[in-house]
Design an enzyme around this catalytic site. Structure first.
Site, PDB file in Angstrom:
ATOM      1  N   HIS A   1       2.140  -4.862  -6.333  1.00  0.00           N
ATOM      2  CA  HIS A   1       0.769  -5.336  -6.202  1.00  0.00           C
ATOM      3  C   HIS A   1       0.211  -5.016  -4.817  1.00  0.00           C
ATOM      4  CE1 HIS A   1       2.555  -9.197  -4.540  1.00  0.00           C
ATOM      5  NE2 HIS A   1       1.548  -9.026  -3.711  1.00  0.00           N
TER       6      HIS A   1
ATOM      7  N   GLU B   1     -11.751   3.636  -4.803  1.00  0.00           N
ATOM      8  CA  GLU B   1     -11.905   5.037  -5.166  1.00  0.00           C
ATOM      9  C   GLU B   1     -11.621   5.185  -6.656  1.00  0.00           C
ATOM     10  OE1 GLU B   1     -10.407   9.422  -3.650  1.00  0.00           O
ATOM     11  OE2 GLU B   1      -9.125   7.681  -3.276  1.00  0.00           O
TER      12      GLU B   1
END
Length: 131
Positions: free
Chosen positions: A6, A122
């Site tokens: 994570h 992104e």
């Protein structure tokens, strides 16, 4: 071997961030851990075991200073143009689609979308190393 599991970001408003990541990237709450002074919300989807951890510090009212160390999360999508149009229709802040070439060939096509706390994500066309 280490396995990435994570990445954590601090967010000001849990509901606003959960809504953004759900609508923008199809992430859903996988777990929510509430503590006295903070809450951790883990979000994921069926595409990957990797999770986004949202940390909400209770009582905080000021936005976080993201500093000048440029960093970002990245996701890949099958249809970059379609995702750009979909996110624009949701009213999110988007950059233009960029084609990044190297040695005469396409390395990457991408754009950035900004979340409610100012983090830039992104969004890459699935291609080459960006699967």
């Amino acid at each position: 071997m280490a396995k990435t599991i994570h990445s954590m970001i601090r967010v000001l408003d849990e509901g606003r961030s959960v809504d953004f990541y759900g609508k923008a990237f199809g992430l859903a709450i996988a777990d929510r851990l509430d503590f006295e002074t903070f809450t951790l919300v883990y979000m994921s989807n069926a595409e990957s075991e990797f999770e986004l951890e949202l940390t909400i510090n209770k009582g905080r009212t000021e936005p976080y200073d993201l500093g000048d160390g440029y960093g970002h999360l990245a996701v890949s999508v099958a249809d970059l143009d379609g995702e750009h149009a979909r996110l624009a229709a949701l009213g999110y802040t988007l950059g233009k689609i960029v084609e990044f070439n190297r040695d005469g060939g396409l390395l990457a096509r991408f754009f950035f979308v900004t979340d409610p706390d100012g983090y830039k994500i992104e969004v890459l066309q699935r291609h080459g190393r960006f699967k």
